[in-house]
Design a protein around this motif. Structure first.
Motif: not given
Length: 877
Positions: A396-410
């Motif tokens: 759902g979220p845009s690639a930029l926001i998703l990228h930041k989100l996953v980078e912090q969480a992985i």
């Protein structure tokens, strides 16, 4: 009648011998004197002096000789009823109506009998006054509670089961009865519940009523009031009505959303009763689904330069701040042993997923505090809910926001694979799988994989439910790694030379095979998941893993051999069923391996592969094989594809099984697989298959002639004619007239009589697609000058089918229209100028224009080629 009562008593006696004898007597009675049998059953049903369970047995027998699931039996029952003398039918109808309200049991069997009779008579525009009788029963102040309730039940059954213009024309009296029964002034909960159930079934019939503001207001009012009823089941059913209305009549809901629907459904979501909470959540999931559909329609309309028919009101985005806290709190109400139960926590996760797709970036800021606050919570309920919330918003979220989100969480997420609680580990693995699907570049970084791969291997040895999700995560990871490598370059076969998982590929294969051998692999579908992951791993393997793929073939063959050796020693049905499942999985894994094998390497292993498959097929012929025969035939198809004409050395042994598959009408999937094998043999052997073709053609024609064959099988047999024609070339003339007769008859029968019948549209699409495939093969086979004379008499029929596809507009898929464009091009190329007047019609030219502009590559390419062919022929003239 007294004898019949005694017989009916025995059908419910609980003594097996008595029951069998009684049912046999009833069967004979129905055969020997059907009119009298029906009359007497209806008399017993209406008799208030007879004990209730005998009356119910009479009603059940009456219903069972009027309705059936199978189309053929249903048709026989319908004709048998209509053929009865009018006075007999009248007596039966009067008795079942008279029985209403006199029964002491629920639900009413008389109501079911009324529905069964109406289902037949309404088709012939008969007994329509039954609806007026039922309405009168409900609205009459002197009617008893039981009479109102059973009459409403009958109306509900009719709305649910009868598809006929006759019942649509009676929507007003039906609604009058239902609304009367649903009123909050109605003192009986039984009546009100029956009315609310009937409303749920009637909503599809109320399109015209919803278009009228006054009538719509009345319907919405009684439903909204019913959501507040003290009786919980009335509330649940009324909420189900609102859920359904949101799908059917979204564009009329604006005036009700703020004042009624929003507060009612939000309150329902918070309710402690699961059934009520589930409907509140389902309402907002439906809102999201409708708005996603409307967004897709708006995008399509914009591309075409037109205004969309309906527009989204963005209710989901407006409600997001209010419903998201309720949903995240609901996520925390999961139980440890709720794996197979649909509970509000699971529904909330689905709703959050849909909200993310619908509201995109807007959801991230609002859900992030919940995720970060509870990711490390001491209470496992909150830890698992936080991870579930994170995994649910990844699409759902845009690639930029998703990228930041996953980078912090992985990395923290990988750490939770060691959590003390199985539910947390289970959800964490699922979330990692979701990351693999959405952020391939992040998950395939070396520093991520360094922690992720060992953690996944460890988790593969955990509880079956956790290991199941690990298998899925490994599949997703393999696809992600392959995608990233393919973007950097591939060889002429479209394969990358290597990828980031190459160094651990062997270990991944080994770990998955170990997983399939676990003693508890039958739990939570783990063995199936293990083999499916193994297949994905093989499918998504680069060149430098080819040696492991070859080695895997030998492992699979060895397992297959072991299974075949122990089969005779198994006794229990459960063990045999598990063995069949395992054989199917191994056949499917062989398919994946064979697709990857280089042609030159196959002869070295083809003998043991074919020996194993022949042995499996030998044991399946004439038995219920649980899908094993189908999977074995598909594995043979892969072998044919990779071996080509070299497969000929197995034909003597294999042909009996192929022929047995072609006449296995009782198992349509086996029959379809056998047709697929025949098509592949034609492609592999080309003209060399001619000596075998008389026998194969005879079997295909038997499929088309047999009335018991499932109708979805027959189109594939018609399409196979095209593959046979291409293989035989000019020799196909031997079969031309017979096959053309079948294709032409099928094409003329491929009509859409009801645009609202999805099953019919899908079947017609399938039939047309395969008729076009058959015609296309024949045109290409007979393209030579000498054979053109054979083709010409059939050209007009082919163009008629193309014209039907063109005139169907949006009811024909782009794929079908593309195939039709291709057939036009083949006809123009083969026949030349004489065909131009019949293909250059407005519908066909419009279809060509539409396909030339299509984003669908096949449609665009074929339409452009066909247009060029038409221009070329015109220039020659």
């Amino acid at each position: 009648m007294s004898e019949l009562v005694q017989i009916l008593e025995k059908t419910v006696s609980g003594v097996p011998t008595d029951q069998t004898a009684a049912l046999e007597f009833l069967k004979q009675a129905a055969t020997n004197n059907f009119p009298e049998f029906l009359k007497q059953l209806s008399v017993v049903l209406a008799s208030t002096e007879t004990v209730h369970y005998v009356r119910q047995a009479a009603g059940l027998q009456l219903k069972n000789v009027l309705v059936a699931k199978e189309e053929e039996t249903k048709s026989i029952f319908k004709e048998r009823w209509i053929a009865l003398p009018a006075d007999v039918r009248q007596v039966v109808k009067e008795n079942v109506i008279r029985a209403l309200g006199t029964e002491t049991t629920r639900p009413s069997i008389a109501a079911q009998c009324i529905n069964a009779i109406a289902g037949i008579e309404f088709v012939y525009e008969q007994w329509l006054n039954s609806i007026d009788i039922l309405m009168s029963n409900v609205t009459n102040p002197s009617s008893t509670e039981k009479l109102k309730e059973s009459s409403l039940e009958a109306l509900g059954y009719m709305c649910q089961d009868i598809i006929s213009p006759a019942i649509e024309a009676k929507a007003n009296p039906i609604l009058t009865a239902i609304v009367h029964g649903m009123r909050k002034e109605e003192p009986s909960d039984h009546v009100r519940l029956a009315a609310t159930n009937a409303m749920l079934n009637a909503l599809e019939l109320t399109k015209q009523n919803f278009e009228n503001p006054d009538e719509r207001n009345i319907i919405m009012q009684v439903i909204c009031e019913a959501t507040q009823a003290p009786h919980s089941q009335i509330r649940v059913t009324a909420l189900q009505c609102l859920v359904k209305i949101m799908s059917l009549y979204y564009n009329f809901m604006e005036q009700y959303m703020l004042r009624a629907l929003f507060p009612i459904t939000v309150e329902a979501m918070k309710n402690e009763t699961d059934e009520i909470a589930l409907q509140g959540i389902e309402f907002w999931s439906n809102v999201c689904e409708e708005e996603l559909n409307l967004a897709a329609e708006a995008e399509e309309a914009q591309e075409q330069g037109i205004a969309p028919q309906h527009v989204s009101r963005h209710y989901a985005k407006g409600a997001l701040p209010h419903i998201l806290p309720i949903l995240t709190q609901t996520l925390t109400k999961q139980d440890e042993d709720d794996e197979d139960e649909w509970i509000p926590a699971k529904a909330a996760a689905v709703c959050i997923t849909l909200l993310a797709q619908c509201t995109q970036d807007a959801i991230v800021e609002q859900i992030l505090p919940f995720i970060t606050q509870h990711f490390g919570n001491d209470n496992w309920h909150y830890r698992e809910a936080a991870i579930m919330a994170f995994g649910s918003i990844l699409e759902g979220p845009s690639a930029l926001i998703l990228h930041k989100l996953v980078e912090q969480a992985i990395m923290p997420l990988i750490g939770t694979l060691n959590d003390a609680h199985a539910a947390v580990r289970d959800t964490a693995v699922w979330a990692i799988g979701r990351i693999c699907d959405t952020c391939a570049d992040l998950v395939t970084r070396p520093e991520t994989l360094q922690s992720l791969i060992p953690a996944l291997f460890t988790a593969l040895h955990q509880e079956p439910r956790v290991a199941f999700n690990v298998c899925w995560a490994i599949s997703s990871l393999a696809k992600a790694a392959y995608q990233v490598a393919a973007e950097q370059g591939t060889d002429e076969n479209g394969e990358p030379a290597t990828y980031i998982l190459s160094s651990v590929f062997q270990q991944m294969v080994d770990e998955l095979i170990k997983t399939t051998d676990r003693t508890d692999a039958n739990t939570a579908n783990l063995r199936i998941a293990g083999y499916e992951a193994l297949m994905e791993l093989i499918k998504n393997s680069p060149q430098d893993c080819y040696a492991v793929v070859q080695q895997t073939t030998l492992i699979v063959l060895k397992k297959l051999e072991q299974l075949l050796n122990i089969e005779h020693s198994l006794v229990s049905a459960s063990d045999k069923a598990q063995l069949r499942d395992l054989q199917s999985l191994l056949c499917a894994t062989l398919q994946s391996v064979l697709r990857k094998m280089h042609r030159e390497d196959v002869p070295a292993i083809s003998d043991p592969i074919m020996a194993g498959l022949l042995q499996i097929m030998q044991r399946c012929v004439g038995k219920e094989s649980g899908g094993v025969m189908e999977d074995a035939l598909v594995a043979v198809t892969e072998l044919i594809t990779v071996m080509g004409v070299q497969f000929g050395k197995y034909m003597d042994q294999f042909k009996p099984f192929l022929l047995a598959g072609l006449i296995n009408y009782e198992d349509p999937q086996v029959c379809l697989a056998a047709i697929g094998v025949l098509s592949d043999l034609c492609r592999a052997f080309e003209g060399q298959i001619f000596p075998l073709m008389d026998e194969f053609m005879a079997h295909l024609l038997k499929i088309l002639e047999n009335t018991t064959v499932k109708r979805t099988v027959k189109p594939h047999a018609l399409g196979c004619f095209g593959d046979i024609a291409i293989a035989l070339g000019a020799n196909f003339a031997r079969y031309l007239n017979t096959t053309m007769d079948w294709l032409v008859n099928a094409a003329s029968a491929a009509q859409i009589s009801n645009p609202d019948d999805i099953d019919q549209i899908e079947y017609v699409e399938l039939l047309r697609e395969h008729c076009i495939a058959g015609f296309t093969g024949i045109v290409n086979a007979l393209r030579g000058q000498n054979e053109l004379a054979l083709l010409l008499p059939h050209v007009q029929n082919m163009v008629q089918l193309i014209d039907m596809v063109a005139r169907s507009g949006s009811l024909s898929s782009e794929s079908l229209q593309a195939s039709a464009c291709g057939l036009i091009g083949d006809l123009v190329t083969s026949v030349g100028q004489p065909i131009l007047p019949i293909v250059e019609t407005e519908p066909i030219l419009q279809m060509l224009q539409k396909c030339r502009r299509s984003k669908h590559n096949k449609a665009k390419t074929l339409a452009q080629w066909t247009t060029r062919e038409i221009s070329r022929v015109k220039k020659q003239v």
